[in-house]
Design an enzyme around this catalytic site. Structure first.
Site, short mmCIF file in Angstrom:
data_model
loop_
_atom_site.label_atom_id
_atom_site.label_comp_id
_atom_site.label_asym_id
_atom_site.label_seq_id
_atom_site.Cartn_x
_atom_site.Cartn_y
_atom_site.Cartn_z
N LYS A 113 4.44 7.89 0.94
CA LYS A 113 3.93 7.53 -0.40
C LYS A 113 2.41 7.36 -0.34
CE LYS A 113 4.03 3.03 -1.61
NZ LYS A 113 2.75 2.43 -2.05
N ASN A 114 1.91 6.66 0.67
CA ASN A 114 0.48 6.32 0.71
C ASN A 114 -0.41 7.46 1.17
OD1 ASN A 114 1.19 3.88 -0.31
ND2 ASN A 114 0.88 2.74 1.60
N CYS B 200 -2.19 -8.13 -7.69
CA CYS B 200 -0.75 -7.91 -7.61
C CYS B 200 -0.21 -9.08 -6.79
CB CYS B 200 -0.46 -6.56 -6.97
SG CYS B 200 -0.73 -6.55 -5.23
N ARG C 66 -6.92 -8.24 -4.61
CA ARG C 66 -7.15 -6.82 -4.35
C ARG C 66 -8.29 -6.23 -5.19
NH1 ARG C 66 -1.50 -3.91 -3.52
NH2 ARG C 66 -2.78 -2.43 -2.36
N ASP D 277 1.74 -3.59 6.32
CA ASP D 277 2.90 -3.14 5.54
C ASP D 277 4.20 -3.27 6.31
OD1 ASP D 277 1.22 -0.41 3.77
OD2 ASP D 277 1.15 -2.60 3.57
N ARG E 130 9.63 1.60 -5.90
CA ARG E 130 8.26 2.13 -5.92
C ARG E 130 7.94 2.89 -4.64
NH1 ARG E 130 3.72 -1.89 -7.80
NH2 ARG E 130 2.65 -0.01 -7.15
C1 EPZ Z 1 -3.64 0.42 0.96
O1 EPZ Z 1 -3.97 -0.44 -0.11
C2 EPZ Z 1 -2.14 0.64 0.85
N1 EPZ Z 1 -1.82 1.26 -0.44
C3 EPZ Z 1 -1.41 -0.70 0.99
O2 EPZ Z 1 -0.01 -0.42 1.00
C4 EPZ Z 1 -1.78 -1.32 2.33
O3 EPZ Z 1 -1.17 -2.58 2.44
C5 EPZ Z 1 -3.30 -1.47 2.42
O4 EPZ Z 1 -3.92 -0.18 2.22
C6 EPZ Z 1 -3.74 -1.98 3.78
O5 EPZ Z 1 -3.28 -1.14 4.78
C7 EPZ Z 1 -2.05 2.58 -0.59
O6 EPZ Z 1 -2.51 3.26 0.31
C8 EPZ Z 1 -1.69 3.15 -1.91
P1 EPZ Z 1 -7.38 -1.94 1.17
P2 EPZ Z 1 -5.52 -0.67 -0.49
O7 EPZ Z 1 -8.38 -1.49 0.17
O8 EPZ Z 1 -6.31 0.55 -0.22
C9 EPZ Z 1 -9.89 -5.88 0.48
C10 EPZ Z 1 2.20 -0.60 0.30
O9 EPZ Z 1 2.99 -1.50 0.59
N2 EPZ Z 1 -10.74 -5.06 -0.41
O10 EPZ Z 1 -7.36 -1.30 2.51
O11 EPZ Z 1 -5.55 -1.23 -1.87
C11 EPZ Z 1 -8.49 -6.08 -0.07
O12 EPZ Z 1 -8.46 -7.17 -0.96
C12 EPZ Z 1 0.78 -0.94 -0.08
O13 EPZ Z 1 2.47 0.62 0.37
C13 EPZ Z 1 -11.85 -5.64 -0.99
O14 EPZ Z 1 -12.14 -6.82 -0.79
O15 EPZ Z 1 -5.94 -1.79 0.54
C14 EPZ Z 1 -7.69 -6.35 1.18
O16 EPZ Z 1 -7.85 -7.71 1.54
C15 EPZ Z 1 0.60 -2.42 -0.30
N3 EPZ Z 1 -12.62 -4.89 -1.83
C16 EPZ Z 1 -8.40 -5.49 2.24
O17 EPZ Z 1 -9.70 -5.19 1.72
C17 EPZ Z 1 -12.34 -3.57 -2.10
O18 EPZ Z 1 -13.09 -2.93 -2.85
C18 EPZ Z 1 -7.69 -4.17 2.54
O19 EPZ Z 1 -7.49 -3.53 1.30
C19 EPZ Z 1 -11.19 -2.99 -1.50
C20 EPZ Z 1 -10.42 -3.75 -0.64
#
Ligand code: EPZ
Length: 420
Positions: free
Chosen positions: A22-23, A116, A121, A307, A399
């Site tokens: 999915k990701n 969420c 996020r 995850d 999802r």
């Molecule tokens: C991706 O989310 C995945 N989703 C998530 O999987 C996964 O948990 C996550 O990466 C971490 O591996 C998809 O790929 C669609 P991040 P993403 O930006 O990209 C902070 C699932 O279960 N951050 O790597 O949204 C954020 O708050 C989902 O399939 C900022 O502060 O995660 C978090 O603490 C859930 N500012 C950390 O970084 C930003 O602009 C990592 O977030 C962006 C992120």
């Protein structure tokens, strides 16, 4: 709404085919906004999040079809660049259209995704990086308004935190930018690697793929020609089924899987006493003599994946002794703890650290899913619960897990989907 009814203690056996990731699929679908031709993508999982993103692209005027795990998308006739809240609110990964829309059209409006269950996020890192590339970003009435009338320019981006979709967004924005973009502290997840590889095969010069330092040589606005490709296997779905085999102390085989994407997950299972036979595209997990307690800290790839945190928490309830799990990526990713406690798990929380004492007797009950991976942890616990467990709000599962109940039923689980 649907719910899952499971009867515990059915041993599992046989094999399960892992679906596409999915990701990986989500950024690859957003990437079609950079293409001048119809793009064909195979091995796409038939899950709700994919259908949501396709609907978003169709609302912008793209032509999409999705049959038998294959998607075809033509974005040539796109008429709109506004991603509306009604769709974005249901899936925050919709933010992945921001970079491609902006770099192709020079303007777009994308609804702020909102938080969420697992955390606030934010997308500040996405926006700051686009501004460094020359975008004018304003936030108005819950929307990101992005303008780059002269197109985007290559820039040196340093991410304060590793962000998976942030890296994907900037890689896609950089692909059509004027000049070279470097990204320092880039995400190295396999899903980001595949996006870079497909772009490279489509004529975008990218160096450092798979490392934390990426260099993307933009082609100054030329739409690319993307040849058909298949999505990589879903390492998180695979890890979830490995935990299903482990928690039920069964021998099961996963096929259509990429073992090298699961190294830390397999290492942790072996540390707990399970044994995994690894072949090129299959993994067979064997029961442990004694399930040992472990300590887990979630980290960005190639570290232990956040995850998989909830799934391992369910598994740790059956380990001998005290395990700890520290969640370092998200501020609220322990929503499954209270539900696991309702099933009988002995879990104590202190800040971002959960302490799990086992083995616990798990007794069936009514429980509620709260987010995608928390729901899968409840399914794992229900597989070994005394009696019956009803898991409600399983739209969270739909999802990201394709045909979960039929795959588990085929492995021998006693599980059925019913209507509330
Ligand atoms: C991706 O989310 C995945 N989703 C998530 O999987 C996964 O948990 C996550 O990466 C971490 O591996 C998809 O790929 C669609 P991040 P993403 O930006 O990209 C902070 C699932 O279960 N951050 O790597 O949204 C954020 O708050 C989902 O399939 C900022 O502060 O995660 C978090 O603490 C859930 N500012 C950390 O970084 C930003 O602009 C990592 O977030 C962006 C992120």
């Amino acid at each position: 709404m649907d719910y899952l009814k499971l009867h515990g203690h059915a041993p599992l056996h046989g094999s399960v085919a892992i679906s596409g990731a999915k990701n990986a699929s989500l950024p690859l679908i957003a990437m079609t906004l950079l293409s001048k031709n119809t793009v064909s993508i195979g091995n796409v999982p038939e899950v709700v999040d994919i259908k949501t993103l396709l609907k978003l692209l169709q609302n912008l005027g793209a032509e999409c079809s999705f049959n038998e795990h294959r998607i075809t998308i033509n974005t040539g006739s796109l008429t709109d660049t506004k991603a509306n809240y009604d769709i974005v609110k249901t899936m925050r990964a919709s933010i992945l259209v921001l970079g491609p829309l902006l770099t192709r059209f020079g303007h777009c409006e994308v609804s702020l995704p909102g938080g969420c269950a697992i955390g606030q996020r934010p997308i500040d890192l996405h926006l700051k990086a686009l501004e460094k590339m020359g975008a004018i970003i304003t936030i108005k009435s819950g929307y990101v308004l992005a303008e780059a009338p002269e197109g985007l320019s290559g820039a040196s981006i340093v991410f304060d935190k590793i962000t998976v979709t942030g890296t994907a967004n900037i890689v896609m924005a950089a692909a059509l930018a004027r000049g070279t973009t470097t990204i320092t502290n880039a995400a190295r997840e396999p899903e980001v690697v595949q996006l870079c590889e497909v772009l490279q095969h489509s004529g975008i010069a990218i160096e450092g793929i798979g490392s934390a330092d990426l260099t993307i040589h933009g082609n100054n606005g030329t739409l690319i020609d993307i040849a058909p490709f298949d999505v990589i296997p879903d390492r998180i779905e695979a890890g979830t089924y490995l935990c299903a085999g482990a928690i039920t102390n069964s021998t099961i085989t996963l096929t259509h899987v990429e073992p090298k994407h699961l190294e830390t997950v397999i290492a942790k299972l072996e540390e707990m006493g399970f044994h995994c036979d690894i072949n090129e595209h299959s993994i067979t997990i064997h029961p442990a003599q004694q399930v040992k307690a472990v300590n887990i800290v979630t980290q960005e790839y190639p570290g232990f994946p956040t995850d998989m945190q909830a799934q391992f928490m369910a598994l740790c309830t059956q380990a001998e002794g005290t395990s700890t799990i520290e969640e370092r990526l998200f501020e609220n990713r322990f929503m499954h703890v209270s539900e696991l406690q309702r099933l009988g798990a002995d879990i104590k929380l202190s800040g971002h650290i959960a302490t799990i004492t086992g083995p616990s007797k798990i007794s069936g009950s009514d429980v509620m899913a709260t987010d995608l991976r928390a729901s899968s942890a409840l399914v794992l616990a229900a597989l070994i619960a005394d009696g019956e467990t009803d898991i409600h709000r399983i739209y969270h599962l739909d999802r990201g897990y394709e045909k979960l109940e039929s795959k588990l039923k085929a492995l021998g689980a006693v599980i059925q989907r019913s209507k509330e």
